[in-house]
Write a protein that holds these residues in place. Structure first.
Motif, PDB file in Angstrom:
ATOM      1  N   GLU A 176       1.141  -0.849  -0.156  1.00 42.68           N
ATOM      2  CA  GLU A 176      -0.103  -0.298  -0.075  1.00 42.68           C
ATOM      3  C   GLU A 176       1.064   1.022  -0.011  1.00 42.68           C
ATOM      4  OE1 GLU A 176      -2.013  -3.436   1.755  1.00 42.68           O
ATOM      5  OE2 GLU A 176      -0.415  -2.151   2.120  1.00 42.68           O
ATOM      6  N   ALA A 177       1.985   1.059  -0.204  1.00 45.85           N
ATOM      7  CA  ALA A 177       3.222   1.949   0.196  1.00 45.85           C
ATOM      8  C   ALA A 177       3.461   2.336  -1.158  1.00 45.85           C
ATOM      9  CB  ALA A 177       3.615   2.752   1.058  1.00 45.85           C
ATOM     10  N   THR A 178       3.794   1.350  -1.574  1.00 45.82           N
ATOM     11  CA  THR A 178       4.619   1.126  -3.341  1.00 45.82           C
ATOM     12  C   THR A 178       3.666   2.685  -3.991  1.00 45.82           C
ATOM     13  OG1 THR A 178       2.955   0.364  -4.374  1.00 45.82           O
ATOM     14  CG2 THR A 178       5.087  -1.112  -2.945  1.00 45.82           C
ATOM     15  N   ARG A 179       4.686   3.710  -5.283  1.00 45.71           N
ATOM     16  CA  ARG A 179       3.998   4.400  -6.407  1.00 45.71           C
ATOM     17  C   ARG A 179       2.765   3.496  -6.874  1.00 45.71           C
ATOM     18  NH1 ARG A 179       7.490   8.698  -7.785  1.00 45.71           N
ATOM     19  NH2 ARG A 179       9.219   7.768  -6.690  1.00 45.71           N
ATOM     20  N   THR A 180       3.222   2.551  -6.812  1.00 42.33           N
ATOM     21  CA  THR A 180       2.245   2.021  -8.028  1.00 42.33           C
ATOM     22  C   THR A 180       0.962   1.713  -7.118  1.00 42.33           C
ATOM     23  OG1 THR A 180       3.913   0.470  -8.882  1.00 42.33           O
ATOM     24  CG2 THR A 180       1.898  -0.070  -8.947  1.00 42.33           C
ATOM     25  N   TYR A 181       1.117   1.540  -6.067  1.00 42.85           N
ATOM     26  CA  TYR A 181      -0.601   1.387  -5.162  1.00 42.85           C
ATOM     27  C   TYR A 181      -0.844   2.924  -4.777  1.00 42.85           C
ATOM     28  CZ  TYR A 181      -4.060  -0.088  -1.762  1.00 42.85           C
ATOM     29  OH  TYR A 181      -4.619  -0.207  -1.405  1.00 42.85           O
ATOM     30  N   TYR A 182      -0.424   4.036  -5.182  1.00 39.35           N
ATOM     31  CA  TYR A 182       0.025   5.617  -4.437  1.00 39.35           C
ATOM     32  C   TYR A 182      -1.166   6.550  -6.427  1.00 39.35           C
ATOM     33  CZ  TYR A 182       0.562  10.300  -4.315  1.00 39.35           C
ATOM     34  OH  TYR A 182       0.183  11.545  -3.948  1.00 39.35           O
ATOM     35  N   TYR A 183      -0.428   5.414  -7.147  1.00 37.12           N
ATOM     36  CA  TYR A 183      -0.930   5.870  -8.006  1.00 37.12           C
ATOM     37  C   TYR A 183      -1.985   5.435  -8.800  1.00 37.12           C
ATOM     38  CZ  TYR A 183       3.461   8.529  -9.771  1.00 37.12           C
ATOM     39  OH  TYR A 183       4.551   9.145  -9.689  1.00 37.12           O
ATOM     40  N   THR A 184      -2.521   4.656  -8.248  1.00 30.48           N
ATOM     41  CA  THR A 184      -3.963   3.913  -8.317  1.00 30.48           C
ATOM     42  C   THR A 184      -4.897   4.602  -7.249  1.00 30.48           C
ATOM     43  OG1 THR A 184      -3.033   2.058  -8.590  1.00 30.48           O
ATOM     44  CG2 THR A 184      -5.497   1.529  -7.926  1.00 30.48           C
ATOM     45  N   GLU A 185      -4.415   4.646  -6.117  1.00 32.30           N
ATOM     46  CA  GLU A 185      -5.337   5.280  -5.639  1.00 32.30           C
ATOM     47  C   GLU A 185      -5.493   6.523  -5.829  1.00 32.30           C
ATOM     48  OE1 GLU A 185      -6.444   4.780  -1.699  1.00 32.30           O
ATOM     49  OE2 GLU A 185      -6.341   3.080  -3.314  1.00 32.30           O
ATOM     50  N   LEU A 186      -4.722   7.241  -6.292  1.00 35.09           N
ATOM     51  CA  LEU A 186      -4.847   8.450  -6.614  1.00 35.09           C
ATOM     52  C   LEU A 186      -6.432   8.505  -8.085  1.00 35.09           C
ATOM     53  CD1 LEU A 186      -1.564  10.496  -7.049  1.00 35.09           C
ATOM     54  CD2 LEU A 186      -3.376  11.204  -4.793  1.00 35.09           C
ATOM     55  N   THR A 187      -5.773   7.057  -8.587  1.00 36.65           N
ATOM     56  CA  THR A 187      -6.933   7.238  -9.864  1.00 36.65           C
ATOM     57  C   THR A 187      -8.431   6.882  -9.092  1.00 36.65           C
ATOM     58  OG1 THR A 187      -5.120   6.156 -11.526  1.00 36.65           O
ATOM     59  CG2 THR A 187      -7.944   6.172 -11.923  1.00 36.65           C
ATOM     60  N   ILE A 188      -7.992   5.937  -8.599  1.00 35.10           N
ATOM     61  CA  ILE A 188      -9.443   5.958  -7.600  1.00 35.10           C
ATOM     62  C   ILE A 188     -10.209   7.068  -7.611  1.00 35.10           C
ATOM     63  CG2 ILE A 188     -10.918   4.551  -5.862  1.00 35.10           C
ATOM     64  CD1 ILE A 188      -8.464   2.202  -6.475  1.00 35.10           C
ATOM     65  N   ASP A 189      -9.846   8.029  -5.977  1.00 37.53           N
ATOM     66  CA  ASP A 189     -10.137   9.031  -5.892  1.00 37.53           C
ATOM     67  C   ASP A 189     -10.287   9.977  -6.650  1.00 37.53           C
ATOM     68  OD1 ASP A 189     -10.377  11.234  -3.571  1.00 37.53           O
ATOM     69  OD2 ASP A 189      -9.072  12.158  -4.817  1.00 37.53           O
ATOM     70  N   ARG A 190      -9.770   9.837  -7.819  1.00 38.50           N
ATOM     71  CA  ARG A 190     -10.670  10.697  -9.131  1.00 38.50           C
ATOM     72  C   ARG A 190     -11.595  10.050  -9.824  1.00 38.50           C
ATOM     73  NH1 ARG A 190     -10.414  15.685 -10.768  1.00 38.50           N
ATOM     74  NH2 ARG A 190      -8.033  15.921  -9.855  1.00 38.50           N
ATOM     75  N   LEU A 191     -11.987   8.964  -9.824  1.00 41.38           N
ATOM     76  CA  LEU A 191     -13.450   8.439 -10.513  1.00 41.38           C
ATOM     77  C   LEU A 191     -14.310   8.540  -9.565  1.00 41.38           C
ATOM     78  CD1 LEU A 191     -11.703   4.701 -11.731  1.00 41.38           C
ATOM     79  CD2 LEU A 191     -11.761   6.474 -12.801  1.00 41.38           C
ATOM     80  N   ARG A 192     -13.902   8.802  -8.444  1.00 39.56           N
ATOM     81  CA  ARG A 192     -14.769   9.287  -7.325  1.00 39.56           C
ATOM     82  C   ARG A 192     -15.877  10.685  -7.332  1.00 39.56           C
ATOM     83  NH1 ARG A 192     -11.134   6.946  -2.958  1.00 39.56           N
ATOM     84  NH2 ARG A 192     -11.958   5.012  -2.680  1.00 39.56           N
ATOM     85  N   ARG A 193     -14.476  11.201  -7.898  1.00 36.39           N
ATOM     86  CA  ARG A 193     -15.110  12.557  -8.337  1.00 36.39           C
ATOM     87  C   ARG A 193     -15.671  12.476  -9.340  1.00 36.39           C
ATOM     88  NH1 ARG A 193      -9.737  16.626  -7.215  1.00 36.39           N
ATOM     89  NH2 ARG A 193      -8.443  15.320  -5.768  1.00 36.39           N
TER      90      ARG A 193
END
Length: 477
Positions: A176-193
């Motif tokens: 969960e602390a990797t860049r790969t996971y982080y970029y996925t989280e940012l994208t999921i957050d954008r999808l929520r918006r």
């Protein structure tokens, strides 16, 4: 209400075609498997060039590198252009102007002084390299991790004596602390918006560019040890002898720093690469689940591809270029478009990375700009093949860190011809030699094939206004 489809474009960096195919190595590719089961997999997708900046500029503009001018990577002293000229239309700029909300997360690498905002993306979060930027440092701190205190484990390096490059390692932090996971989280957050704004009828384009599985192949557990090196068989092309090949092929071992590597060195490196692909594919699975949860699946076209491939020991090579083998030019490409694409379908026609630019515009109901090299693949997605669809693919290379070495490639469903301006040419029969180990350029039984492919190459160079045509014609005729 605007009912045009949303577009989620997922681009990996240096991902091999064969790892997510049914007959490829036994690598876990969960999210990719779901996309293939619900969409269309392309068996013959190719990059126009096997180097990051150039390929990414082609994806953005629909142009071959010799037409957009980004002939090599933009970050080094040898860069031909530091930035992509802003005069070229891009799919994001066209969608933005036509009412789409646009956003971008992850790797960019198309110019030094520009960012996605210069080319039509409203929002951008990411970085160009593996350098720890301030946002990732802050993200690490949320897990109680000091970025500067992370010590890699199980490291492998190139054999350059003075300046070895990191090739692979285990990253001792949570997934969960990797860049790969982080970029996925940012994208999921954008999808929520976007989901929360869905009632206003505005479609979106979101692009997520993962920095992997480009080297260094640095992955956390359980991915770092998911594949036992002892059980990984050498690639079929690992038996490369360089006999009858251009001299640069063998010189690349010294250039890249893997001259001393044998398979015992490569196997643990390949295992990390496999792990990296699995890590990203699992993140794609999370994205698809998020689309389901947010009610966005039915009206969102999902595209997965890469800028180019990776040798990872194939032909005994590390990295990519200037060698026009399938491992680095053949791309993964899957498109899921509910109610349009037949689930689980496979397309065997030739398509190119820069065809995605007009395809995305076509999906949005927009015409492609005049003068581009790409052609929309929407008809293929809808299950029909135009009568004039090309039965060959053209690609190029202009040099990299080790100096210029001009190349052009023409391939059809059986043969591949490579013109090397400063050395012997290459000819491969994929039916007899799928791993491209035997160069048939001087074989008398293939003389007519060679001439036919050379003429086809010159036709493609002329059709695409390749400035090297004048000199190539003199060499080949």
């Amino acid at each position: 209400m605007d009912t045009r489809p949303n577009v989620l474009l997922l681009v990996t960096d240096q991902e091999r075609y064969d790892l997510s195919t049914p007959d490829g190595p036994d690598v876990r590719t969960t999210g990719y498997d779901r996309l293939q089961a619900e969409g269309m997999r392309f068996e013959r997708a190719y990059t126009p060039i096997s180097i990051c900046t150039s390929a990414r500029a082609s994806l953005l503009t629909g142009l071959y590198p010799h037409n957009h001018g980004m002939l090599n990577n933009c970050h080094g002293n040898e860069a031909v252009l530091r930035n992509l000229p802003e005069r070229f239309p891009t799919f994001a700029r066209r969608l933005q102007a036509d009412g789409y909300e646009t956003s971008y997360v992850g790797k960019w690498h198309v110019g030094r002084d520009q960012r996605p905002e210069h080319f039509g993306f409203d929002q951008y979060q990411g970085t160009d390299s593996n350098v720890l930027d301030d946002t990732l440092r802050a993200y690490h701190r949320s897990f109680g991790i000091d970025s500067d205190e992370i010590e890699l484990e199980d490291e492998s390096y190139t054999d350059h004596p003075d300046d070895p490059d990191l090739v692979s390692a285990t990253l001792p932090i949570p997934i969960e602390a990797t860049r790969t996971y982080y970029y996925t989280e940012l994208t999921i957050d954008r999808l929520r918006r976007y989901a929360n704004d869905a009632n206003d009828g505005t479609p979106f384009l979101h692009r997520l560019d993962y920095p992997g599985p480009h080297h260094p192949y640095v992955v956390p557990e359980p991915y770092a040890s998911m594949y036992d090196p002892v059980e990984i068989e050498p690639w079929s092309s690992y038996s490369e002898t360089f006999d009858g090949k251009p001299r640069i092929h063998e010189l690349q071992l010294a250039n890249r720093g893997d001259r001393s590597f044998d398979w015992d060195d490569w196997a643990p490196i390949v295992s990390k690469y496999f792990g990296y692909v699995s890590l990203i594919a699992d993140q794609v699975d999370r994205l698809l689940a998020a689309l389901d949860e947010l009610g966005l699946t039915e009206n969102t076209v999902v595209v997965h591809t890469s800028d180019h491939g990776d040798f990872t020991g194939s032909h005994r090579q590390f990295n990519k270029g200037p060698l026009m083998y399938e491992e680095t030019y053949h791309l993964p490409l899957v498109v899921r478009w509910p109610d349009v694409v037949e689930p689980g379908s496979v397309c065997t026609e030739f398509v190119r990375l820069h065809d995605l630019m007009p395809m995305i515009l076509d999906i949005a109901g927009l015409d492609a700009p005049s003068g581009i090299d790409g052609r929309s693949i929407r008809p293929l997605l809808e299950g029909s093949t135009p009568a004039d669809w090309p039965q060959r693919v053209f690609a190029e290379y202009h040099g990299d860190e080790f100096g210029f070495y001009s190349q052009r490639m023409l391939a059809n469903h059986r043969f591949k011809y490579v013109h090397n301006a400063f050395d012997i040419d290459e000819l491969y029969d994929h039916d007899a030699d799928p791993h491209e180990l035997r160069n048939l350029i001087d074989h008398p039984e293939y003389e007519s094939v060679r001439h036919s492919l050379q003429e086809a190459l010159l036709e493609e160079m002329g059709r695409t206004h390749d400035p090297f045509l004048e000199w190539t014609e003199k060499a080949l005729r």
